[in-house]
Design a protein around this motif. Structure first.
Motif, short mmCIF file in Angstrom:
data_model
loop_
_atom_site.label_atom_id
_atom_site.label_comp_id
_atom_site.label_asym_id
_atom_site.label_seq_id
_atom_site.Cartn_x
_atom_site.Cartn_y
_atom_site.Cartn_z
N GLU A 196 0.83 -1.20 0.00
CA GLU A 196 0.00 0.00 0.00
C GLU A 196 0.87 1.26 0.00
OE1 GLU A 196 -3.36 2.34 -0.14
OE2 GLU A 196 -3.20 0.16 -0.38
N GLN A 200 -9.62 -1.39 2.72
CA GLN A 200 -8.95 -0.10 2.92
C GLN A 200 -8.14 -0.04 4.23
OE1 GLN A 200 -9.00 2.28 0.49
NE2 GLN A 200 -10.10 0.67 -0.63
N ASP A 249 -6.96 -6.88 2.95
CA ASP A 249 -7.14 -6.11 1.71
C ASP A 249 -6.74 -6.95 0.51
OD1 ASP A 249 -7.69 -4.06 3.46
OD2 ASP A 249 -5.87 -2.91 3.04
N SER A 267 -4.59 1.46 3.93
CA SER A 267 -4.66 2.90 3.68
C SER A 267 -4.95 3.66 4.98
CB SER A 267 -5.74 3.18 2.63
OG SER A 267 -5.88 4.58 2.44
#
Length: 848
Positions: free
Chosen positions: A76, A399, A217, A402
């Motif tokens: 990420e 997510q 994820d 993130s």
């Protein structure tokens, strides 16, 4: 050569013979001891290199593979525009095809655990990301940010909750969590179980990020067609992943691995070509398959499990947390464990094993039946499946990574949770928890503290005999126990300084310049991390190492207890050797770094003040006393718990029973008889207790009255010499060495008089316990004892054999005539409240 020159030469030789080992040992350790060298290098970097703001280190599973959450976070991060502004250090001990597939950039470096670059970056990287724990020698520095992601929602118990785990097995994970700034959690259940099972939920100083797992994820990403091809999956077939928990032991991997091999072959054989069966094996199992040329049956060991889950149709597992990661896909899970009962007994589960979101079976044949009717199975478990998704997967939206980077790099705060309470925090060292008065006093104090106001942490060494662990289990359940893994991390120069202090103490300007205060502060932080303590209490008071750590811990309010006449302890010899001189030399020299020097009785304080005040600046302000509490409820309960047994016409008082599966072992002593006047004493068989004096005094009594007995309870270094003395005086049937008792109160209760013949005492806790039982007391008028009995609770006698004998004779006369003098009534509840008030006021500085 003149005689003076010969003497001088001899003295010089002795001096240098002592100095040579001092000089050689740290260098020898550095050259020959690889672990010492690793620690020395790491600590050099900690002490001399600055933290680098643009360096981030990722480690998973101690470097065995670069997978799990650290990998997902890295992937990420690579999407961010500021990726190239950081140096990324990836810890992997052996590179594999998966690692080779990672991008080749100048700002990515690979290191292996314990190599030089690893040590350097572990000491200097600002951001540290791990899914398990860093090595024992790791200490998070000020300026570093430690993110621990752990590696799964726990179905199996963790830490101290594991049924057959040792009491200290979890200590390095516990230590790592205490240094963690951000604990990434997939759900509330996970962080609550992880922190509470490691005994730190209320004191965890970091913040929990309840944001979901970054690795999930990857599971929620679109299926990777190249991955299917890489795994050899034929188009149109259903992918079954068999992912059991590894349950072997290191060095004995074959037992489990052979069974797995047979299971996989049977699945492939009976399911046929409509299914592709893949085995996700543990690192050690994969090694076994590799050695037997069967690795083609396994998913490559370096392959990321969560990426793999994205292409799986059916998951077969047992007790692995992998199924929690698979639940967000909505696809079917089958639970297969042929040792459920055994595993439940040995390890234990947090969730009802019969209420999982899928069928549970102990037979592989049933697994195959479930697979062939998987649509019906999925419908059957649909409700339970949704419950599990709601409880454990509420963050899983693809997510999580993130969100974490926003917290880590963009200072986002909204997802962070605090579990630490706002109570004042006390850290204590209680003195190793052996069977002695210090331990009994510590346990009683720990049971009396107000846990609505205080969090109490006891720090301990991880080794000890069974008696230590029995005593620790008796501690109040609100107490947090932290154990010390590893050894003192130090450079070669630090080793010299530390040994210098242990040899000489901290006195004089030269020594104070040598003092490695940073070494002791770093070691303290290595163990307790970022926990901010309000009070440090060195309750043991005899251990030089813990005394140094507490003295230089930088805690504002530090107290050390003096449980005895410490100068007498300093000079005490046992079998010709000083018992405490070396360590007390160090401890005396650092009293000045403590805020309170606490004796355990008023007369003990007066003696210690007289002998030690020159060592303590502002001694009249710092030196004081706090009476020990006494566990009156325990005494009152145990004093009436006893049994008798008759053997060969003799009546024995049972002192201990050990029930095993096929036998019962009973220990006992000849029971006190009404025809005798029965005396008892309790104390360590050590010089300060004056047992030899008591035995001689009792022999003098025997010349006056033969219907007497003396029970001596305790163990210690003088046992053999006391046995010899008793034999020499031909008193074997009158003076009985009972040994150590878990319940001495029953024997005290059966006797007629308690005798304490000590040459000095701290307080004489056993006197308070005897007062609760209500027995007459005869005791020598010495430091510590005087404070307890001065109000008329017992009879004080001059500390001599003659005076003690005379008092014993006098007692027997009065006892026979039934005219014993009246004693003052001891009010234990009032005494304990006053002692507790002293503790709050003088140690914790609370006005009452």
């Amino acid at each position: 050569m003149k005689e003076e020159q010969i003497i001088l030469a001899g003295n010089l030789m002795k001096y240098f013979s002592r100095k040579v080992p001092f000089i050689k040992q740290p260098i020898r350790d550095y050259i020959k001891n690889e672990r010492f060298k690793i620690r020395a290098k790491y600590n050099y970097y900690v002490n001399h290199l600055k933290v680098e703001d643009r360096v981030i280190l990722y480690e998973a599973y101690h470097g065995k593979s670069f997978t799990c959450n650290p990998l997902a976070i890295f992937i990420e991060f690579e999407k961010r525009t500021d990726f190239d502004q950081f140096l990324h250090i990836i810890v992997v001990n052996e590179k594999d095809s998966f690692v080779d597939a990672l991008p080749k950039r100048k700002n990515i470096k690979f290191v292996a655990v314990d190599n030089d670059l690893y040590l350097r970056y572990l000491a200097t990287a600002k951001y540290l990301i791990n899914n398990t724990s860093f090595p024992y020698y790791f200490i998070k520095r000020e300026g570093q940010v430690y993110v621990n992601t752990w590696h799964g929602t726990p179905l199996k118990t963790l830490g101290r909750d594991i049924k057959q785990a040792g009491m200290t097995d979890h200590m390095n994970i516990q230590r790592n969590l205490l240094q963690t700034d951000i604990l990434v959690s997939p759900n509330q259940f996970t962080y609550e179980k992880l922190l509470s099972s490691h005994d730190i939920y209320e004191i965890y100083p970091g913040r929990v990020a309840d944001i979901g797992y970054p690795r999930v994820d990857r599971t929620l990403a679109a299926p990777n067609k190249d991955l299917l091809s890489q795994l050899g999956v034929t188009k149109g077939t259903k992918v079954i992943l068999f992912a059991p928990t590894w349950r072997g032991t290191v060095g004995n991997e074959a037992d489990m691995s052979e069974q797995l091999l047979q299971d996989v072959l049977q699945l492939k054989r009976e399911l046929g070509s409509d299914y592709t069966v893949l085995l996700k094996s543990h690192y050690f199992t994969f090694k076994y398959f590799e050695e037997n040329q069967k690795q083609d049956l396994c998913v490559p060991n370096g392959m990321d499990t969560n990426l793999l889950l994205s292409v799986v149709d059916i998951l077969i597992t047992d007790y692995s947390s992998i199924f929690f990661d698979f639940l967000p896909t909505g696809r079917s899970v089958i639970f297969y464990g042929d040792d459920i009962e055994q595993y439940s007994h040995e390890r234990g589960f947090y969730l009802p094993i019969d209420q999982l979101p899928g069928p549970l079976t102990q037979q592989l044949e049933e697994v195959i039946v479930h697979i062939k009717s998987i649509d019906l199975e999925q419908e059957k478990y649909n409700e339970k499946y949704k419950e599990y998704q709601e409880q454990f997967c509420y963050n899983d939206d693809g997510q999580a990574a993130s969100r974490l980077l926003s917290i880590l790099l963009d200072k986002e705060q909204k997802h962070l949770i605090k579990t630490e309470t706002n109570k004042e925090k006390i850290i204590m060292y209680c003195g190793a928890f052996y069977n002695n008065g210090i331990t009994m006093s510590a346990l009683t104090l720990l049971n009396a503290i107000d846990y609505d106001k205080y969090e109490v942490v006891v720090i301990e060494n991880p080794k000890g005999s069974e008696e230590k662990w029995v005593n620790i289990k008796r501690a109040n359940p609100n107490v947090h126990f932290i154990y010390r893994p590893g050894v003192l991390g130090r450079t070669v120069l630090d080793s010299y300084k530390h040994q210098w202090i242990l040899n000489r103490g901290v006195s004089g300007q030269i020594v104070e310049k040598v003092l490695p205060a940073h070494l002791y502060y770093n070691e303290f932080r290595r163990l307790v991390g970022d926990v901010k303590f309000d009070h440090a209490i060195n309750f043991g008071g005899y251990n030089d190492f813990w005394s140094l750590l507490f003295a230089f811990s930088q805690i504002k309010n530090k107290s050390i207890y003096l449980h005895n006449d410490m100068m007498e302890e300093f000079n005490k010899k046992i079998k010709g050797k000083f018992k405490h001189k070396k360590n007390l030399k160090v401890i005396f020299s650092i009293y000045k770094y403590y805020d309170r020097i606490i004796s355990v009785a008023e007369s003990t304080h007066e003696t210690n003040m007289k002998n030690l005040e020159q060592l303590v600046p502002d001694s009249h302000k710092k030196m004081t006393y706090v009476n020990n509490l006494v566990d009156s409820n325990r005494v009152k309960t145990l004093m009436n718990q006893y049994d008798y047994i008759e053997v060969n016409g003799n009546n024995y008082l049972v002192t201990d029973q050990l029930a095993e599966s096929v036998k019962l072992t009973i220990q006992g002593v000849i029971a006190p008889e009404e025809v005798d006047v029965n005396f008892v004493t309790v104390g360590r068989l050590s010089p300060e207790k004056g047992h030899e004096k008591l035995i001689h005094a009792f022999w003098a009594l025997y010349q006056y009255d033969q219907h007497i007995k003396l029970y001596i309870v305790g163990e210690g270094p003088l046992k053999e010499s006391l046995q010899s003395l008793i034999k020499k005086l031909k008193m074997n049937d009158r003076i009985i060495l009972v040994g150590q008792l878990s319940n001495p109160f029953a024997l005290i209760n059966q006797c007629d008089c308690f005798v304490l013949s000590s040459n000095y005492e701290g307080q004489g806790l056993v006197l308070l316990e005897t007062l609760i039982i209500g027995k007459p007391i005869i005791a020598t008028d010495v430091t510590g004892v005087r404070s307890v009995l001065k109000e008329g609770y017992g009879e004080l006698v001059e500390n001599s054999q003659e005076a003690l004998a005379e008092k014993l004779i006098q007692f027997v006369e009065r006892y026979r005539q039934k005219c014993l003098p009246e004693r003052s009534t001891f009010h234990d509840e009032q005494y304990n409240q006053e002692a507790l008030n002293q503790f709050y006021g003088k140690v914790l500085g609370k006005s009452l």
